[in-house]
Design an enzyme around this catalytic site. Structure first.
Site, short mmCIF file in Angstrom:
data_model
loop_
_atom_site.label_atom_id
_atom_site.label_comp_id
_atom_site.label_asym_id
_atom_site.label_seq_id
_atom_site.Cartn_x
_atom_site.Cartn_y
_atom_site.Cartn_z
N ASP A 254 6.06 26.99 -40.91
CA ASP A 254 5.78 26.91 -42.34
C ASP A 254 5.23 28.26 -42.80
O ASP A 254 5.00 29.15 -41.99
CB ASP A 254 4.83 25.75 -42.64
CG ASP A 254 3.44 26.03 -42.15
OD1 ASP A 254 3.22 27.08 -41.51
OD2 ASP A 254 2.55 25.20 -42.40
N ASP B 229 8.47 16.31 -40.87
CA ASP B 229 7.37 16.64 -39.97
C ASP B 229 6.15 15.93 -40.50
O ASP B 229 6.06 15.66 -41.71
CB ASP B 229 7.09 18.14 -39.95
CG ASP B 229 6.30 18.57 -41.18
OD1 ASP B 229 6.92 18.72 -42.25
OD2 ASP B 229 5.07 18.71 -41.10
N CYS C 239 8.67 -0.98 -26.87
CA CYS C 239 8.72 0.46 -26.63
C CYS C 239 8.97 0.75 -25.15
O CYS C 239 8.35 0.14 -24.28
CB CYS C 239 7.42 1.11 -27.07
SG CYS C 239 7.34 2.90 -26.76
N CYS D 115 8.52 3.73 -23.67
CA CYS D 115 7.88 5.00 -23.26
C CYS D 115 7.06 4.79 -21.98
O CYS D 115 6.73 3.67 -21.62
CB CYS D 115 7.04 5.59 -24.39
SG CYS D 115 5.33 4.99 -24.48
N CYS E 136 3.80 2.74 -22.36
CA CYS E 136 4.00 1.29 -22.52
C CYS E 136 4.52 0.65 -21.24
O CYS E 136 4.26 -0.52 -20.98
CB CYS E 136 4.93 1.00 -23.69
SG CYS E 136 4.16 1.38 -25.27
N HIS F 123 2.61 7.98 -26.78
CA HIS F 123 3.29 6.78 -27.30
C HIS F 123 3.69 6.97 -28.76
O HIS F 123 4.81 6.62 -29.15
CB HIS F 123 2.42 5.52 -27.16
CG HIS F 123 2.90 4.44 -28.07
ND1 HIS F 123 3.99 3.65 -27.76
CD2 HIS F 123 2.52 4.10 -29.34
CE1 HIS F 123 4.24 2.84 -28.80
NE2 HIS F 123 3.36 3.10 -29.76
ZN LIG Z 1 5.19 3.30 -26.04
#
Ligand SMILES: [Zn+2]
Length: 389
Positions: A93, A283, A321, A323, A326, A352
């Protein structure tokens, strides 16, 4: 070589799915870009961003990096990519928003903005030319013009003055940018052999909540001509309905064949609503910042990890989820880490949250391509009302 190539391969209403190719690789859009303010996406390692989260583009911040460690340090390291050890694409930016939002501003003149550093109180001066020089030295792949952001509740008159100043600064940014590209000021190009293309430059549409000024700003910005266009100055305290009114009016009027970027917005549901109105890039600090304050974004709404209700809860943060957090950890464990002040709490929640934002955008892209975006959008919004349960 063009600095950017952008191809749209599917549409659903105003929503677009496509591929943005920068000199550092291919980015599928719509895309969420994690914010790496001071050369770090706070609380997460680059290996995780690259491999597990598959983030191909992140943000760097001109204001913060210019003040510390300073441009000489980053230039000596061979540009920001090398300095921080990131090979993916970088968008920087212009610094204008930070001067404004940190309340450090002293004086705005036609020439630029004078402000006090939030680090040591020293008097500094930022202008379109300085911002372009700093972003060339950083060697980012996408550079933003230096703009001024009027407050969300600014009057028509005040906003018009600010918007016209932004347009004049956009022209000066473009002139300075072109000169620096010719002179080889771009460290990303010089230091990374085999890269095709130069830096890309995006213009920014301002005008607060006044649609006539937004349209005027868009026209002036497009007349100068940029590689992509951003909507700035939203999510700065105005009503959410006004924010979507501006996006709905402006995004479809933006050039169709280049990327459209909504700056600093927002929650996962905001991203989906903005995609539905024609935006390609986003963003926001929410996934990282809220991760550090114990808030998880899940497919069933926001979850406050410090709540006592999770004390013995063996479920993951989000049962939908995939990930690594998780798959491995329970809400009970995360709550324990957070309430004990363990740094791992911030690290795991940040991981996460970013995974959730990036997965959501992956789902958005698939839904646009398969023609199921309206259904995806409806079901996503309905699930959020569950408060994590
Ligand atoms: Zn997760």
């Amino acid at each position: 070589m063009n600095p950017l190539d952008f191809k749209i391969d599917a549409k659903s209403g105003e929503a677009r799915a496509g591929v943005l190719t920068t000199r550092r690789g291919r980015i599928e859009t719509p895309v969420f870009m994690p914010v790496g303010t001071a050369g770090t996406v706070k609380g997460i390692r680059f290996e995780a961003l690259e491999s597990e989260l598959d983030a191909n583009i992140i943000l760097g911040n001109t204001y913060h990096l210019w003040l510390r460690p300073g441009i000489d340090v980053i230039k000596a390291a061979g540009g920001l990519h090398r300095f921080m050890g990131w090979n993916g694409a970088l968008l920087t930016d212009s610094g204008g928003f930070q001067v404004w939002s940190l309340g450090a501003l002293r004086k705005i003149t036609e020439e630029g903005t004078e402000f006090r550093s939030h680090l040591d109180g020293s008097l500094r001066f930022l202008s379109p030319e300085v911002s372009m020089e700093v972003q060339a030295a950083l060697g980012s792949d996408i550079v933003m013009v230096f703009d001024e952001c009027a407050p969300g509740e600014a009057s028509h008159e005040e906003t018009e003055r600010s918007m016209n100043l932004t347009a004049r600064w956009a022209k000066r940014s473009k002139d300075a940018f072109d000169r620096l590209q010719t002179e080889g000021g771009d460290t990303g190009q010089i230091e990374s052999e085999g890269l095709s293309g130069a830096q890309a430059l995006f213009g920014i549409v301002q005008g607060a909540g006044h649609l006539d000024l937004r349209r005027n700003s868009l026209e002036q910005t497009v007349n100068i001509g940029f590689d992509g266009y951003a909507i700035g100055g939203l999510s700065v305290g105005e009503e959410k309905s006004l924010m979507f009114e501006v996006i709905e009016d402006i995004a479809p009027r933006m050039p169709r064949d280049v990327p459209r970027y909504l700056m600093g917005v927002g929650t996962p549901e905001d991203l989906i609503e903005a995609v539905a109105r024609g935006v390609d890039m986003f963003d926001c600090v929410l996934p990282t910042r809220n991760g550090r304050t114990g808030q998880a974004f899940t497919s069933r709404g926001k979850l406050n990890v410090k709540n006592a209700q999770w004390m013995n809860d063996t479920r993951p943060l989000d049962e939908s989820c995939g990930c690594s957090v998780c798959r491995r950890h329970s809400r009970a464990y995360l709550r324990h880490l957070y309430t004990s002040g363990e740094m791992l709490a911030s690290i795991l929640l940040t991981h996460h949250n970013l995974a959730f934002f990036l997965d959501t955008m992956r789902g958005v892209r698939q839904a646009i391509r398969s023609g199921d975006f309206p259904k995806f959008r409806r079901e996503f919004t309905e699930r959020l009302d569950a408060n994590g349960e």
